[in-house]
Design a protein around this motif. Structure first.
Motif, mmCIF file in Angstrom:
data_model
loop_
_atom_site.group_PDB
_atom_site.id
_atom_site.type_symbol
_atom_site.label_atom_id
_atom_site.label_comp_id
_atom_site.label_asym_id
_atom_site.label_seq_id
_atom_site.Cartn_x
_atom_site.Cartn_y
_atom_site.Cartn_z
ATOM 1 N N ARG A 69 4.582 4.890 -3.443
ATOM 2 C CA ARG A 69 3.800 4.105 -2.468
ATOM 3 C C ARG A 69 2.330 4.510 -2.503
ATOM 4 O O ARG A 69 1.437 3.657 -2.497
ATOM 5 N N PHE A 70 2.099 5.814 -2.548
ATOM 6 C CA PHE A 70 0.728 6.321 -2.554
ATOM 7 C C PHE A 70 -0.031 5.820 -3.777
ATOM 8 O O PHE A 70 -1.154 5.316 -3.664
ATOM 9 N N LEU A 71 0.575 5.947 -4.949
ATOM 10 C CA LEU A 71 -0.116 5.531 -6.177
ATOM 11 C C LEU A 71 -0.335 4.019 -6.214
ATOM 12 O O LEU A 71 -1.377 3.558 -6.683
ATOM 13 N N VAL A 72 0.628 3.259 -5.719
ATOM 14 C CA VAL A 72 0.448 1.798 -5.664
ATOM 15 C C VAL A 72 -0.731 1.465 -4.762
ATOM 16 O O VAL A 72 -1.578 0.626 -5.101
ATOM 17 N N ARG A 108 -10.753 9.327 -6.624
ATOM 18 C CA ARG A 108 -10.281 8.500 -5.510
ATOM 19 C C ARG A 108 -8.920 8.987 -5.005
ATOM 20 O O ARG A 108 -8.689 9.044 -3.798
ATOM 21 N N VAL A 109 -8.069 9.312 -5.947
ATOM 22 C CA VAL A 109 -6.760 9.840 -5.554
ATOM 23 C C VAL A 109 -6.954 11.136 -4.768
ATOM 24 O O VAL A 109 -6.363 11.337 -3.705
ATOM 25 N N GLY A 110 -7.805 12.024 -5.267
ATOM 26 C CA GLY A 110 -8.068 13.296 -4.599
ATOM 27 C C GLY A 110 -8.653 13.107 -3.208
ATOM 28 O O GLY A 110 -8.272 13.818 -2.269
ATOM 29 N N GLU A 111 -9.571 12.138 -3.071
ATOM 30 C CA GLU A 111 -10.169 11.877 -1.758
ATOM 31 C C GLU A 111 -9.114 11.419 -0.748
ATOM 32 O O GLU A 111 -9.131 11.833 0.411
ATOM 33 N N ARG A 112 -8.212 10.587 -1.199
ATOM 34 C CA ARG A 112 -7.182 10.083 -0.289
ATOM 35 C C ARG A 112 -6.194 11.187 0.095
ATOM 36 O O ARG A 112 -5.731 11.240 1.224
ATOM 37 N N LEU A 146 -0.863 12.127 2.316
ATOM 38 C CA LEU A 146 0.467 12.637 1.966
ATOM 39 C C LEU A 146 0.867 13.871 2.782
ATOM 40 O O LEU A 146 1.800 14.576 2.430
ATOM 41 N N LYS A 147 0.189 14.106 3.897
ATOM 42 C CA LYS A 147 0.479 15.292 4.723
ATOM 43 C C LYS A 147 1.914 15.304 5.239
ATOM 44 O O LYS A 147 2.483 16.361 5.463
ATOM 45 N N GLU A 149 5.918 18.064 -0.395
ATOM 46 C CA GLU A 149 6.360 18.141 -1.794
ATOM 47 C C GLU A 149 5.724 17.040 -2.632
ATOM 48 O O GLU A 149 5.355 17.262 -3.784
ATOM 49 N N ALA A 150 5.587 15.854 -2.046
ATOM 50 C CA ALA A 150 4.925 14.763 -2.765
ATOM 51 C C ALA A 150 3.448 15.104 -2.966
ATOM 52 O O ALA A 150 2.899 14.897 -4.050
ATOM 53 N N GLU A 151 2.828 15.653 -1.931
ATOM 54 C CA GLU A 151 1.424 16.049 -2.050
ATOM 55 C C GLU A 151 1.262 17.105 -3.138
ATOM 56 O O GLU A 151 0.339 17.025 -3.959
#
Length: 193
Positions: free
Chosen positions: A91-94, A118-122, A128-129, A133-135
């Motif tokens: 979901r996050f990557l989408v 951008r991924v890092g900023e998000r 993902l807090k 584990e996903a984070e």
């Protein structure tokens, strides 16, 4: 007189002899009954031992069944956790990739580094807090990708966060933590730290 003596003496002798025979026959019967009782006791003891052995085997089998069920339950729970983690990452990557609007690039071409930033900023914003584990997985991927691109400072930041997250979740001796520490060491060494 000798006749009367032997008749008089003969009757008690015959009675004594008959009593002795009865005692022997009766005693033999008693011995036989005693032997049968001993055999019955031994058979009962053997049956009790066999029953106890069967009970012990049944209890052992029950314990193994319980352990197998617990193992299966734990494996199922771990599979559920992994599925939830994969779904959160997906979901996050989408969301990140669908928000990478080429029009926002204002005519310049987006680089892999731009997309990683951008991924890092998000992630830094806390998206993902709720799934540590996903984070950790996404940060690990970011860190190793930055490392491959030669962006060691950015790699270090994400790999440090990964080590911290995974140490909390998995413990310091977990193989994933060791791999993340190795990648962090590479980033630090490349910077001369």
């Amino acid at each position: 007189m000798s006749e009367s003596f032997s008749k008089d003496q003969g009757l008690p002798a015959v009675i004594t002899l008959l009593l002795a025979i009865l005692l022997l026959v009766g005693g033999g019967g008693s011995f036989l009954l005693y032997q049968r009782a001993q055999t019955a006791r031994a058979m009962a003891a053997a049956a009790r031992e066999q029953k106890m052995a069967q009970r012990a085997l049944a209890e052992r089998a029950l314990m193994e069944t319980v352990r197998a069920r617990q193992t299966a339950t734990a494996a199922g729970a771990r599979a559920d956790e992994e599925a939830a983690k994969a779904a959160a990452i997906s979901r996050f990557l989408v969301q990140v990739l669908s928000s990478s609007d080429p029009a926002a690039a204002q005519g310049r071409q987006l680089t892999a580094s731009d997309l990683l930033d951008r991924v890092g900023e998000r992630i830094d914003a806390g998206e993902l807090k709720t799934s540590p584990e996903a984070e950790a997985s996404v940060r690990s991927t970011l860190g190793t990708t930055y490392l491959s691109l030669g962006l060691y400072g950015k790699a270090e930041a994400h790999l440090r966060a990964t080590v911290e997250l995974r140490t909390k979740a998995l413990g310091a001796s977990h193989p994933d933590v060791a791999k993340d520490q190795e990648n962090l060491a590479k980033a630090l060494q490349a910077q001369g730290k």
